[in-house]
Design an enzyme around this catalytic site. Structure first.
Site, PDB file in Angstrom:
ATOM      1  N   PRO A   1       3.223  -7.406  -9.602  1.00  0.00           N
ATOM      2  CA  PRO A   1       3.965  -8.616  -9.974  1.00  0.00           C
ATOM      3  C   PRO A   1       3.668  -9.037 -11.420  1.00  0.00           C
ATOM      4  O   PRO A   1       2.628  -8.720 -11.988  1.00  0.00           O
ATOM      5  CB  PRO A   1       3.461  -9.653  -8.969  1.00  0.00           C
ATOM      6  CG  PRO A   1       3.071  -8.848  -7.779  1.00  0.00           C
ATOM      7  CD  PRO A   1       2.510  -7.571  -8.329  1.00  0.00           C
ATOM      8  N   ARG A   2       4.603  -9.782 -11.974  1.00  0.00           N
ATOM      9  CA  ARG A   2       4.564 -10.080 -13.411  1.00  0.00           C
ATOM     10  C   ARG A   2       3.294 -10.798 -13.857  1.00  0.00           C
ATOM     11  O   ARG A   2       2.792 -10.561 -14.953  1.00  0.00           O
ATOM     12  CB  ARG A   2       5.766 -10.950 -13.767  1.00  0.00           C
ATOM     13  CG  ARG A   2       7.028 -10.179 -13.709  1.00  0.00           C
ATOM     14  CD  ARG A   2       8.217 -11.040 -13.947  1.00  0.00           C
ATOM     15  NE  ARG A   2       9.391 -10.182 -13.983  1.00  0.00           N
ATOM     16  CZ  ARG A   2      10.631 -10.627 -14.049  1.00  0.00           C
ATOM     17  NH1 ARG A   2      10.870 -11.924 -14.074  1.00  0.00           N
ATOM     18  NH2 ARG A   2      11.640  -9.785 -14.090  1.00  0.00           N
ATOM     19  N   ASP A   3       2.804 -11.726 -13.021  1.00  0.00           N
ATOM     20  CA  ASP A   3       1.626 -12.491 -13.447  1.00  0.00           C
ATOM     21  C   ASP A   3       0.448 -11.555 -13.677  1.00  0.00           C
ATOM     22  O   ASP A   3      -0.312 -11.712 -14.634  1.00  0.00           O
ATOM     23  CB  ASP A   3       1.287 -13.584 -12.422  1.00  0.00           C
ATOM     24  CG  ASP A   3       1.148 -13.050 -11.000  1.00  0.00           C
ATOM     25  OD1 ASP A   3       1.811 -12.057 -10.668  1.00  0.00           O
ATOM     26  OD2 ASP A   3       0.369 -13.629 -10.221  1.00  0.00           O
TER      27      ASP A   3
ATOM     28  N   GLU B   1      12.168  -5.554 -17.233  1.00  0.00           N
ATOM     29  CA  GLU B   1      11.238  -4.865 -16.337  1.00  0.00           C
ATOM     30  C   GLU B   1      11.817  -3.530 -15.854  1.00  0.00           C
ATOM     31  O   GLU B   1      11.082  -2.653 -15.393  1.00  0.00           O
ATOM     32  CB  GLU B   1      10.993  -5.796 -15.146  1.00  0.00           C
ATOM     33  CG  GLU B   1       9.839  -5.402 -14.281  1.00  0.00           C
ATOM     34  CD  GLU B   1       9.481  -6.531 -13.314  1.00  0.00           C
ATOM     35  OE1 GLU B   1       9.537  -7.711 -13.708  1.00  0.00           O
ATOM     36  OE2 GLU B   1       9.155  -6.224 -12.168  1.00  0.00           O
TER      37      GLU B   1
END
Ligand code: FAD
Length: 646
Positions: free
Chosen positions: A321-323, A266
């Site tokens: 955020p990743r989701d 990331e």
């Protein structure tokens, strides 16, 4: 009766990643004779692969940062399902754990004025990740190993034996936690090289075995991550919490097929990389959910300005955020706007000079050059979601890391549940390992010291564990419901089928019918796995090792599938196509998995009953002073009506 070597220790730590090593250091420093046991080579754990950094609100790059802001970000990232006390302790203690690493010899990258540098990451309001280029985990493990060696040297000076108080058993796999009545009494393990069995007797066991990724086909996880600690705890009687939450990291490599799933850190986005679809569009601007709208830039210009002037601009949505990012990529590919190999484009080449890319992202530069023949300083990477991390895990006490219901059992690191709620923020794992690894070591040592009488290891349990471990060498259809005389099953085939099932039917986007189908397939695989057979002998035999790991992967996969079927909403790492919104009422619900009656042989063959029982439990109300850190308008988006009222 089996004759196996036995050794006595005060604390046994299963796992030598960041959590295990930090626990071992603490337990030994508190006076406990401590053994560390790990499946792979000492120093080879997932922690070593961590690239981006350790999240800790040190405020070195932006003095606006403090533990309260970190706590807020963590709860937002986890969609308020985090065990809030863990998130509080984590945010408060992470800076001390980073400083401590530095005093033990870690060399972090520095700011111009000589402080520990901190970088941006998804979901973190301020630059917060202390890092060493993109090789932070390596430095963390190197430092903890060095600390262990220094403690062993101290012990040698005092006792004449380096391993008198702290010993590492590498390339050894634990297959059972042993118990005396309800309490822990030790572990049963085998040495991978020789196949020899042995028992480490101890009143306290810390499970720190990391993740479960190897149950999925496309994953950033390496071979050891078969959910062993989750299964060991479950088999010992401890429940697992919220196993439906599995994190699919948005950026794994998608090409060539041999490296599909390998992580693209990331930090690439944190340092300015952008995501584009096949039309060249920065599509993330179309995917900012309402709950985050006020915090993210509306235009590319604003997002780009944020890197230099974060106080007067909002962050780009590539840093959601990743989701959120994983779902957006999935949707773009599904809509036919993907890259040639089924991902999207991640570009740094047009965003920073080649020498900066090579300096800030050296591992990524080499990874793409070596594995895909792509020069990331000149062209975009192709990336797509990959199974990366499990938020669900052993249900633990927030302060002591004690596993619920099994005195003497502790869990820390990725194997423990609760800390990250429904979605983990990048960088929050390395800090979690240090904060709760230390706490687990501390409380395990205290538990062992305070115990009046040591538990004893029952030889019947050792015999049963040995028989279970040897079963693949004599695999016949000798279980309830199986046809006698059927040929043994190949563990590799079973593993592939399991991975395909989880990827296709319980993956990033979930549907009720598919999860029911997954449970049927898992029931079938469970029956077949008990006939998993291997040839040859016990000396280094990877087929045998995999046959033993299958038990764990099947247990954990069933937990994920059952919990995912039960939670009829979408939240964090759990996305239901048939229930696409986050429901405030579900914030109050934790799902606990425990073992069904182990004597019920038929449960294993029945997809409806299965091996796992699910129970619902109310989440603990968040302490009012912590809730006061949020604006009321924000809380309304997450908390149920009655919680707001309370
Ligand atoms: P691990 O480091 O996974 O160690 C587990 C240990 O348990 C190993 O020693 C293993 O051999 C042992 N073990 C397992 N089963 C058994 C058994 N049955 N018997 C004996 N031993 C056993 N997080 C961040 O915060 N920042 C990052 O930048 C970051 N980058 C990442 C990059 C990659 C590629 C990956 C895969 C993960 C990354 N993560 C990151 C996540 C983070 O690295 C992991 O969540 C974390 O390292 C887990 O640490 P742990 O101590 O819980 O377990």
């Amino acid at each position: 009766m089996s004759v196996v070597d036995r050794q006595e220790w005060d604390v046994v730590v299963v796992g030598a990643g960041g959590a295990g090593l930090r626990a071992a250091v603490e337990a030994r420093e508190r006076g406990a004779r401590t053994a560390v046991i790990c499946k792979s080579l000492f120093g080879k754990a997932h922690t070593v692969m961590a690239e981006g950094g350790i999240a800790a609100a040190m405020g070195n790059v932006n003095s606006g940062d403090d533990w309260q802001v970190h706590f807020r970000d963590t709860l937002r990232g986890g969609k308020f399902l985090n065990q809030w006390r863990m998130a509080e302790l984590h945010a408060q203690e992470a800076p001390d754990r980073v400083w401590e690493l530095e005093t033990w010899g870690a060399l972090f990258d520095r700011t111009k004025d000589g402080r520990i540098s901190q970088r941006n990451f998804g979901g973190h309001e301020y630059p917060r990740l202390a890092h060493v280029g993109d090789r932070t985990g390596l430095e963390l493990i190197r430092t903890l190993q060095q600390k262990i060696v220094s403690l062993q040297q101290e012990d040698h000076r005092e006792t004449g034996d380096y391993e008198s108080r702290l010993k590492v058993f590498q390339e050894c796999t634990v297959t059972r936690v042993l118990k005396d009545g309800g309490r822990v009494s030790g572990v049963f393990a085998y040495e991978r090289e020789s196949g020899r069995f042995f028992v480490l007797e101890a009143p306290a066991v810390v499970v720190a075995t990391g993740g479960i990724g190897k149950s999925f086909k496309v994953t950033s996880n390496s071979w050891e991550y078969t959910g062993d600690g989750h299964a060991l705890a479950l088999l010992a009687g401890a429940p697992l919490l919220n196993m439906e939450f599995v994190q699919f990291h948005p950026t794994g490599m998608v090409w060539p097929p041999s490296v599909k799933g390998i992580l693209v850190t990331e930090s690439v986005r944190g340092d300015g990389g952008v995501l584009r679809n096949s039309e060249g569009k920065r599509f993330m601007f179309d995917y900012i959910p309402d709950v985050f709208k006020e915090k993210y830039a509306e235009s590319e210009d604003e997002g780009d300005r944020w890197y230099d002037d974060p106080d007067n601009n909002r962050r780009p949505p590539e840093l959601l955020p990743r989701d959120e990012v994983a779902r957006a990529i999935n949707a773009e590919v599904k809509a036919g706007r993907g890259s040639p190999h089924g991902g999207v484009f991640l570009d740094v080449s047009t965003r920073m000079p080649a020498e900066v890319i090579k300096r800030r992202l050296p591992s990524m530069y080499h990874q793409f050059k070596e594995l895909a023949d792509v020069d990331i300083t000149a062209e975009a990477m192709e990336v797509g979601p990959t199974c990366h991390y499990v938020m669900g895990g052993v249900a633990v006490d927030s302060d002591t890391a004690a596993a619920r219901g099994v005195p003497g059992l502790f869990a820390a690191g990725e194997v423990a549940g609760g800390m990250h709620g429904s979605n983990r923020l990048g960088g929050n794992s390395l800090s979690d390992l240090l904060v709760f690894g230390r706490r687990a070591g501390l409380h395990a040592a205290a538990y062992a010291a305070e115990l009046g009488e040591r538990p004893t290891v029952d030889s019947g349990q050792i015999d049963a564990a040995a028989a279970e471990a040897l079963r693949p060498f004599s695999a016949e259809g000798h279980i309830a419901g199986a046809e006698p005389g059927r040929p043994p099953e190949n563990p590799y085939t079973l593993h592939q089928e399991l991975q395909q099932t989880m990827n296709d039917l319980v993956g990033i986007i979930r549907r009720e019918g598919e999860m029911r189908e997954a449970l049927k397939k898992l029931a079938d695989l469970r029956v077949r796995a008990r006939r998993a057979g291997v040839e040859g002998h016990r000396q280094f035999n990877p087929g045998w090792h995999l046959a033993l790991d299958l038990r764990n992967m099947l247990l954990v996969s069933e937990c994920v599938a059952r919990a995912a079927l039960e939670r009829t909403e979408s939240r964090g790492g759990h996305t239901r196509e048939d229930h696409p919104t986050m429901e405030r009422a579900w914030r109050r619900v934790n799902l606990l998995c425990s073992l069904t009656d182990p004597t019920d042989g038929l449960a294993a063959t029945d997809p409806v009953r299965g091996q796992i029982a699910l129970t619902r439990e109310d989440t603990e109300p968040i302490r009012p002073d912590l809730l006061a850190l949020f604006e009321k308008e924000e809380l309304v988006k997450y908390l149920a009506e009655e919680e707001l009222y309370e």
